[in-house]
Design a protein around this motif. Structure first.
Motif, PDB file in Angstrom:
ATOM      1  N   GLU A  69       0.958  -1.058   0.020  1.00  0.00           N
ATOM      2  CA  GLU A  69      -0.099   0.056   0.028  1.00  0.00           C
ATOM      3  C   GLU A  69       0.941   1.450  -0.061  1.00  0.00           C
ATOM      4  O   GLU A  69       0.682   2.227  -0.679  1.00  0.00           O
ATOM      5  N   TYR A  70       1.904   1.238   0.998  1.00  0.00           N
ATOM      6  CA  TYR A  70       2.848   2.227   1.002  1.00  0.00           C
ATOM      7  C   TYR A  70       3.600   2.591  -0.481  1.00  0.00           C
ATOM      8  O   TYR A  70       3.621   3.647  -0.853  1.00  0.00           O
ATOM      9  N   ASP A  72       2.448   1.478  -3.458  1.00  0.00           N
ATOM     10  CA  ASP A  72       1.383   1.992  -4.319  1.00  0.00           C
ATOM     11  C   ASP A  72       1.051   3.534  -4.105  1.00  0.00           C
ATOM     12  O   ASP A  72       0.836   4.182  -5.193  1.00  0.00           O
ATOM     13  N   SER A  73       1.006   4.098  -2.770  1.00  0.00           N
ATOM     14  CA  SER A  73       0.635   5.423  -2.606  1.00  0.00           C
ATOM     15  C   SER A  73       1.933   6.346  -3.046  1.00  0.00           C
ATOM     16  O   SER A  73       1.597   7.305  -3.662  1.00  0.00           O
ATOM     17  N   ARG A  74       3.119   5.717  -3.009  1.00  0.00           N
ATOM     18  CA  ARG A  74       4.292   6.562  -3.414  1.00  0.00           C
ATOM     19  C   ARG A  74       4.376   6.626  -4.800  1.00  0.00           C
ATOM     20  O   ARG A  74       4.463   7.739  -5.361  1.00  0.00           O
ATOM     21  N   ASP A  76       1.577   6.589  -6.695  1.00  0.00           N
ATOM     22  CA  ASP A  76       0.390   7.658  -7.026  1.00  0.00           C
ATOM     23  C   ASP A  76       0.996   9.187  -6.777  1.00  0.00           C
ATOM     24  O   ASP A  76       0.741   9.946  -7.486  1.00  0.00           O
ATOM     25  N   ALA A  77       1.856   9.324  -5.764  1.00  0.00           N
ATOM     26  CA  ALA A  77       2.230  10.611  -5.477  1.00  0.00           C
ATOM     27  C   ALA A  77       3.277  10.813  -6.534  1.00  0.00           C
ATOM     28  O   ALA A  77       3.293  12.239  -6.995  1.00  0.00           O
TER      29      ALA A  77
END
Length: 100
Positions: A69-70, A72-74, A76-77
Protein backbone atom coordinates in the motif's frame (compact mmCIF):
# COMPACT_ATOMS: atom_id res chain seq x y z
CA UNK A 1 8.32 -87.61 49.81
CA UNK A 2 11.17 -86.82 47.46
CA UNK A 3 8.65 -86.48 44.67
CA UNK A 4 6.69 -83.88 46.57
CA UNK A 5 9.89 -81.90 47.25
CA UNK A 6 10.60 -81.91 43.56
CA UNK A 7 7.07 -80.64 42.96
CA UNK A 8 7.56 -77.83 45.43
CA UNK A 9 10.87 -76.95 43.86
CA UNK A 10 9.29 -76.93 40.44
CA UNK A 11 6.46 -74.78 41.72
CA UNK A 12 8.96 -72.44 43.32
CA UNK A 13 10.99 -72.25 40.10
CA UNK A 14 7.82 -71.65 38.13
CA UNK A 15 6.71 -68.94 40.56
CA UNK A 16 10.08 -67.23 40.27
CA UNK A 17 9.90 -67.44 36.48
CA UNK A 18 6.38 -65.95 36.49
CA UNK A 19 7.51 -63.19 38.85
CA UNK A 20 10.48 -62.37 36.61
CA UNK A 21 8.25 -62.28 33.54
CA UNK A 22 5.78 -60.07 35.37
CA UNK A 23 8.55 -57.71 36.47
CA UNK A 24 9.90 -57.57 32.91
CA UNK A 25 6.40 -56.78 31.62
CA UNK A 26 6.00 -53.97 34.15
CA UNK A 27 9.37 -52.52 33.14
CA UNK A 28 8.37 -52.64 29.48
CA UNK A 29 5.05 -50.93 30.24
CA UNK A 30 6.90 -48.24 32.20
CA UNK A 31 9.30 -47.68 29.29
CA UNK A 32 6.40 -47.56 26.87
CA UNK A 33 4.55 -45.07 29.04
CA UNK A 34 7.66 -42.91 29.32
CA UNK A 35 8.13 -43.02 25.55
CA UNK A 36 4.49 -42.02 25.00
CA UNK A 37 4.91 -39.10 27.41
CA UNK A 38 8.02 -37.93 25.53
CA UNK A 39 6.17 -38.19 22.21
CA UNK A 40 3.25 -36.22 23.63
CA UNK A 41 5.59 -33.47 24.91
CA UNK A 42 7.22 -33.27 21.47
CA UNK A 43 3.76 -33.04 19.91
CA UNK A 44 2.82 -30.17 22.23
CA UNK A 45 6.04 -28.35 21.33
CA UNK A 46 5.29 -28.77 17.62
CA UNK A 47 1.74 -27.46 18.12
CA UNK A 48 3.12 -24.45 19.99
CA UNK A 49 5.70 -23.78 17.28
CA UNK A 50 3.06 -24.15 14.58
CA UNK A 51 0.85 -21.61 16.33
CA UNK A 52 3.81 -19.22 16.59
CA UNK A 53 4.53 -19.68 12.87
CA UNK A 54 0.89 -19.02 11.98
CA UNK A 55 0.93 -15.80 14.00
CA UNK A 56 4.21 -14.75 12.39
CA UNK A 57 2.78 -15.55 8.96
CA UNK A 58 -0.19 -13.28 9.67
CA UNK A 59 2.15 -10.51 10.84
CA UNK A 60 4.25 -10.85 7.71
CA UNK A 61 1.12 -10.84 5.55
CA UNK A 62 0.05 -7.57 7.16
CA UNK A 63 3.53 -6.14 6.72
CA UNK A 64 3.57 -7.07 3.04
CA UNK A 65 0.13 -5.52 2.59
CA UNK A 66 1.23 -2.30 4.31
CA UNK A 67 4.43 -2.10 2.29
CA UNK A 68 2.51 -2.69 -0.91
CA UNK A 69 0.00 0.00 0.00
CA UNK A 70 2.83 2.38 0.89
CA UNK A 71 4.61 1.62 -2.40
CA UNK A 72 1.40 2.13 -4.36
CA UNK A 73 0.68 5.44 -2.62
CA UNK A 74 4.24 6.63 -3.34
CA UNK A 75 3.84 5.68 -7.00
CA UNK A 76 0.57 7.62 -7.09
CA UNK A 77 2.30 10.62 -5.53
CA UNK A 78 5.14 10.44 -8.04
CA UNK A 79 2.67 10.27 -10.91
CA UNK A 80 0.71 13.21 -9.50
CA UNK A 81 3.78 15.39 -9.12
CA UNK A 82 5.15 14.39 -12.49
CA UNK A 83 1.83 15.07 -14.23
CA UNK A 84 0.90 18.32 -12.50
CA UNK A 85 4.29 19.93 -12.12
CA UNK A 86 6.28 21.03 -9.18
CA UNK A 87 4.55 24.14 -7.98
CA UNK A 88 4.48 22.88 -4.40
CA UNK A 89 7.83 21.09 -4.34
CA UNK A 90 11.35 22.15 -5.13
CA UNK A 91 12.77 21.63 -8.59
CA UNK A 92 15.44 19.28 -7.20
CA UNK A 93 12.78 17.11 -5.57
CA UNK A 94 10.71 17.18 -8.76
CA UNK A 95 13.71 16.09 -10.83
CA UNK A 96 14.56 13.35 -8.36
CA UNK A 97 11.00 12.01 -8.28
CA UNK A 98 10.18 12.29 -11.92
CA UNK A 99 13.41 11.17 -13.60
CA UNK A 100 12.78 7.49 -14.19
Amino acid sequence: MLGSCNGIDKFGVNANHVAEKSEFGMEERAKSSEYQEEQYQEYLEMVEELEHLRERNEELGEEIFNLTEYRDSREDAYEYFCEYGYDEISEATYNELCQY
